[in-house]
Write a protein that holds these residues in place. Structure first.
Motif, mmCIF file in Angstrom:
data_model
loop_
_atom_site.group_PDB
_atom_site.id
_atom_site.type_symbol
_atom_site.label_atom_id
_atom_site.label_comp_id
_atom_site.label_asym_id
_atom_site.label_seq_id
_atom_site.Cartn_x
_atom_site.Cartn_y
_atom_site.Cartn_z
ATOM 1 N N TYR A 24 0.845 -1.186 0.000
ATOM 2 C CA TYR A 24 0.000 0.000 0.000
ATOM 3 C C TYR A 24 0.888 1.247 0.000
ATOM 4 O O TYR A 24 1.937 1.274 0.653
ATOM 5 C CB TYR A 24 -0.897 0.046 1.245
ATOM 6 N N THR A 25 0.471 2.265 -0.706
ATOM 7 C CA THR A 25 1.146 3.557 -0.626
ATOM 8 C C THR A 25 0.528 4.324 0.532
ATOM 9 O O THR A 25 -0.520 4.947 0.402
ATOM 10 C CB THR A 25 1.000 4.346 -1.936
ATOM 11 N N ALA A 26 1.171 4.261 1.680
ATOM 12 C CA ALA A 26 0.598 4.804 2.906
ATOM 13 C C ALA A 26 1.012 6.241 3.173
ATOM 14 O O ALA A 26 0.354 6.945 3.944
ATOM 15 C CB ALA A 26 0.999 3.926 4.099
ATOM 16 N N ALA A 27 2.086 6.700 2.565
ATOM 17 C CA ALA A 27 2.572 8.057 2.812
ATOM 18 C C ALA A 27 3.513 8.460 1.692
ATOM 19 O O ALA A 27 3.970 7.619 0.911
ATOM 20 C CB ALA A 27 3.295 8.129 4.158
ATOM 21 N N ALA A 28 3.790 9.753 1.624
ATOM 22 C CA ALA A 28 4.782 10.242 0.666
ATOM 23 C C ALA A 28 6.166 9.788 1.101
ATOM 24 O O ALA A 28 6.472 9.739 2.294
ATOM 25 C CB ALA A 28 4.733 11.760 0.578
ATOM 26 N N TRP A 54 -7.419 -5.349 10.232
ATOM 27 C CA TRP A 54 -7.027 -3.993 9.856
ATOM 28 C C TRP A 54 -5.584 -3.713 10.262
ATOM 29 O O TRP A 54 -5.030 -4.352 11.172
ATOM 30 C CB TRP A 54 -7.925 -2.964 10.530
ATOM 31 N N VAL A 55 -5.014 -2.713 9.606
ATOM 32 C CA VAL A 55 -3.733 -2.178 10.024
ATOM 33 C C VAL A 55 -3.820 -0.660 9.948
ATOM 34 O O VAL A 55 -4.361 -0.108 8.987
ATOM 35 C CB VAL A 55 -2.567 -2.724 9.165
ATOM 36 N N ALA A 56 -3.356 0.002 10.986
ATOM 37 C CA ALA A 56 -3.330 1.465 11.029
ATOM 38 C C ALA A 56 -1.904 1.935 10.779
ATOM 39 O O ALA A 56 -0.944 1.305 11.229
ATOM 40 C CB ALA A 56 -3.822 1.973 12.380
ATOM 41 N N THR A 57 -1.782 3.031 10.034
ATOM 42 C CA THR A 57 -0.465 3.607 9.799
ATOM 43 C C THR A 57 -0.456 5.069 10.207
ATOM 44 O O THR A 57 -1.451 5.776 10.074
ATOM 45 C CB THR A 57 -0.054 3.506 8.314
#
Length: 294
Positions: A46-50, A73-76
């Motif tokens: 997943y692209t979770a952040a820049a 689920w997974v939280a980032t």
């Protein structure tokens, strides 16, 4: 020992899935990856952040990651302060719980999310960002923010509220342990009420963990020395049915963090773009499930 390669920036967060067969990792390249430990391969990205600069080596990317107790689920958290929720079963993003947050003090920049923890019973997520003397709370059913826990001053002369360094919910989900370098606090979240605060001497606190016997341990790392501290949470003052302090045990000694063990580490930790997994870590993963109706 197994080595999982694929990130293009330093790995900043790792956690085993509750079933022990999978691992989630976040890195400065902005990617969240889910790995099949047995097959030694990445099964979701997943692209979770820049990304944090060229090749993900600068400040940025994923700064925290946490898998829910039921493994769905997974939280980032990211270096720009955003908190996102992902559905590993469906393989997609569920929500952005909060956009980027400014760094405290108004000096520009953002406050990176450093800690995330799921309530083991309720659909609640807690998060802590750099320099913030509060704990953000999120309702995962409504996908909305709850009132934050605003930490009070520590009680030390001339000092304000100490930013939290670690979080852990009690096993029944009724309270949240919030640890700073100055003290350990125990909060109820709905509504936000500080139940107990005890001074602590664990400078450089790295993390805390609740054990099955109801005790809590904290670890601090300073240079090459690892110190472990123990707290007996059973001595915390409970509340009666009306939410008032229970005075039936006023003579009881309250919990105070005390040192248990110190050891010289074999080597200092360094940033790396490789996640290393051992079979003993996998065996230690504990399966927990949500309450009925999740």
């Amino acid at each position: 020992v197994r080595t999982l390669t694929g990130h293009r920036g330093a790995v900043t967060a790792v956690q085993f899935h509750p079933f022990g067969e999978f691992l989630a990792s976040g890195a400065r390249d902005g990617a969240l990856r889910v790995w099949d430990v047995r097959r030694k391969g990445c099964i979701q990205t997943y692209t979770a952040a820049a990304a944090g600069g060229a090749d993900g080596d600068g400040v940025g990317g994923v700064s925290a990651a946490r898998i829910s107790p039921d493994g769905r689920w997974v939280a980032t958290g990211s270096a720009d302060g955003a908190v996102k929720l992902w559905d590993m079963t469906a393989g997609k993003q569920l929500a952005t719980l909060t956009e980027s947050a400014p760094a405290p003090g108004g000096g520009g920049g953002s406050a990176a999310v450093r800690r995330l923890v799921f309530n083991p019973v309720e659909f609640v997520l807690a998060a802590v960002a750099d320099g913030e003397a509060r704990v953000r709370l999120f309702d995962l059913e409504a996908l909305a923010a709850l009132p934050a826990l605003e930490l009070p001053a520590t009680g030390r002369a001339g000092s304000g509220a100490a930013p939290p360094r670690a979080l852990e919910f009690l096993a029944d989900g009724d309270a949240l342990c919030v640890a700073s370098d100055a003290e350990l606090q125990v909060w109820t979240c709905e509504p936000p009420v500080l139940r107990e605060a005890q001074a602590a001497g664990w400078r450089g606190l790295s993390d805390i963990k609740l054990l099955r016997n109801g005790k809590l341990i904290g670890a601090s790392v300073q240079q090459s020395v690892v110190s472990v501290w123990g707290v007996n949470l059973e001595s915390q003052r409970p509340e009666d049915e009306d939410g008032n302090p229970d005075t039936s045990n006023d003579g009881a000694e309250h919990a105070t963090p005390t040192p248990r063990h110190s050891a010289t580490a074999a080597a200092r930790h360094r940033d790396t773009a490789t996640a290393v997994v051992t079979d003993s870590d996998s065996a230690a993963a504990v399966r927990r499930s949500r309450s009925a109706g999740s």
